[in-house]
Design a protein around this motif. Structure first.
Motif, PDB file in Angstrom:
ATOM      1  N   TYR A 198      41.338  33.404  35.224  1.00 16.05           N
ATOM      2  CA  TYR A 198      41.963  32.474  34.267  1.00 16.05           C
ATOM      3  C   TYR A 198      41.368  32.589  32.864  1.00 16.05           C
ATOM      4  N   THR A 199      40.106  33.029  32.734  1.00 11.20           N
ATOM      5  CA  THR A 199      39.471  33.109  31.411  1.00 11.20           C
ATOM      6  C   THR A 199      40.101  34.182  30.534  1.00 11.20           C
ATOM      7  N   ILE A 214      48.288  28.498  33.996  1.00  4.31           N
ATOM      8  CA  ILE A 214      47.572  28.019  35.177  1.00  4.31           C
ATOM      9  C   ILE A 214      46.442  27.074  34.764  1.00  4.31           C
ATOM     10  N   PRO A 215      46.052  26.170  35.653  1.00  6.27           N
ATOM     11  CA  PRO A 215      44.969  25.225  35.339  1.00  6.27           C
ATOM     12  C   PRO A 215      43.615  25.941  35.270  1.00  6.27           C
ATOM     13  N   GLU A 216      42.692  25.316  34.567  1.00  6.68           N
ATOM     14  CA  GLU A 216      41.337  25.864  34.477  1.00  6.68           C
ATOM     15  C   GLU A 216      40.698  25.908  35.856  1.00  6.68           C
ATOM     16  N   GLY A 217      39.987  27.008  36.112  1.00  7.90           N
ATOM     17  CA  GLY A 217      39.272  27.148  37.375  1.00  7.90           C
ATOM     18  C   GLY A 217      40.102  27.723  38.501  1.00  7.90           C
ATOM     19  N   THR A 218      41.415  27.912  38.272  1.00  6.25           N
ATOM     20  CA  THR A 218      42.275  28.489  39.309  1.00  6.25           C
ATOM     21  C   THR A 218      42.447  29.985  39.051  1.00  6.25           C
ATOM     22  N   THR A 219      43.122  30.638  39.968  1.00 12.00           N
ATOM     23  CA  THR A 219      43.355  32.075  39.854  1.00 12.00           C
ATOM     24  C   THR A 219      44.853  32.344  39.846  1.00 12.00           C
ATOM     25  N   LEU A 220      45.294  33.182  38.927  1.00 16.31           N
ATOM     26  CA  LEU A 220      46.701  33.578  38.898  1.00 16.31           C
ATOM     27  C   LEU A 220      47.000  34.436  40.121  1.00 16.31           C
ATOM     28  N   ASP A 221      48.031  34.070  40.864  1.00 18.57           N
ATOM     29  CA  ASP A 221      48.414  34.836  42.055  1.00 18.57           C
ATOM     30  C   ASP A 221      49.165  36.084  41.589  1.00 18.57           C
ATOM     31  N   THR A 222      48.437  37.178  41.426  1.00 22.61           N
ATOM     32  CA  THR A 222      49.046  38.405  40.904  1.00 22.61           C
ATOM     33  C   THR A 222      49.871  39.140  41.951  1.00 22.61           C
TER      34      THR A 222
END
Length: 327
Positions: free
Chosen positions: A201-202, A281-289
């Motif tokens: 996410y960063t 996406i929200p902070e701390g989450t991971t984009l489902d690539t």
């Protein structure tokens, strides 16, 4: 890059009523060097002391201890202050038939030796610079002060800010040349691609959902609303998130996709051939690539290439014509 300019001509102008005040400046950055003094519309000024130090120490300059150079620099600034107060101001007052010791003392300058800077970068924009500070108000420090650059802007990815901080540090403190800097940039590009495909996410473009009404939704807010439709209510006014440009979507992995697609269309969230082009996406989450494949080229443009332009300009590198990098 600051270049030296010379006066092309001088024209005497008849005095008119009311009198006029003329502000001398250079287009663009509004500043120029006069006898190694950086002149600007400000109450601060930079003195380029290194030529004076080299004149004092001669061939021994490189071997002189840095602390001694700092002490000598502070002494030079003090001498400048004394010269202005003891000679320049009285002479100016005398020329205006206002010369007396009490009046001269009234207009004395007090120079505050605020910063001693070992190396600096001034970009061709107002209030955009980086300073390597080694002494602050008489105390020894080792600070990298960056003003007005993307390094300090909260609306750029955290990855970008960390990258620029590191590159500027290497230019300033370690004096990397252009080839070394290009090698560092190459590594960051590869790291960005790798982390982007992991959905970190960063690497997304940070932004918020403000309370005000928008004629056209920002990309970040569109991405938030798309996320809400796909995953359920998550973002609300006042929230922040991280936006990713999307190249393609695996619709088969999104439950009830046709209905959700109609809702996105009805709310005007799809502006590119009725395709999802962004998701936040929200902070701390991971984009489902595995579902949302990032648009690597556009993300690199936003987070890397465009942000590096002011830095590579220092080395006169045109990033649009770089055969030695896979850009």
């Amino acid at each position: 890059m600051i270049t030296k300019e010379s006066i092309a001509s001088v024209e005497r102008i008849e005095q008119k009523e009311p009198s006029f005040v003329y502000d001398v400046e250079v287009d663009g950055n509004h500043m120029f060097f006069a006898n190694d003094i950086l002149v600007h519309n400000t109450d601060s000024m930079f003195l380029h002391i290194e030529p004076v130090l080299k004149s004092i120490y001669g061939d021994k300059y490189s071997a002189v201890d840095e602390d001694e150079k700092i002490n000598t620099t502070l002494n030079i600034v003090k001498k400048c202050s004394e010269y202005i107060n003891n000679h320049i101001i009285p002479e100016l007052l005398n020329r205006h038939n206002a010369g007396n010791s009490k009046l001269a003392t009234k207009y004395n300058f007090t120079f505050k030796e605020e910063l001693i800077i070992k190396r600096a970068i001034f970009l061709e924009a107002k209030k955009k610079y980086a300073l390597w500070i080694i002494n602050k108000e008489g105390k020894k420090v080792d600070d990298l002060n960056i003003t007005g650059m993307e390094v300090v802007r909260a609306d750029f990815p955290r990855f970008t800010r960390n990258m620029l901080q590191d590159i500027i540090d290497k230019i300033m403190r370690k004096e990397y040349n252009s080839l070394q800097i290009l090698s560092v940039i190459d590594k960051y590009i590869e790291e960005y691609k790798t982390e982007l495909l992991k959905g970190n996410y960063t690497l997304g473009i940070p932004g918020g959902w403000g309370a005000r009404e928008y004629k056209t939704l920002t990309k970040v807010i569109r991405g938030m609303k798309i996320y809400n439709i796909i995953y359920g209510p998550t973002f609300y006014e006042g929230d922040r998130g991280y936006a990713f440009n999307i190249a393609k979507v695996d619709h088969s992995k999104i439950k009830d996709y046709d209905r959700k697609l109609k809702q996105m269309k009805a709310e005007g969230l799809l502006i590119k051939d009725d395709q999802i082009d962004v998701i936040t996406i929200p902070e701390g989450t991971t984009l489902d690539t595995s579902i949302f494949y990032p648009d690597i080229d556009s993300m690199l443009e936003l987070a890397i290439y465009r942000r590096l332009e002011p830095i590579v300009d220092i080395f006169n590198i045109n990033i649009n014509h770089m055969d030695n990098l896979a850009w």
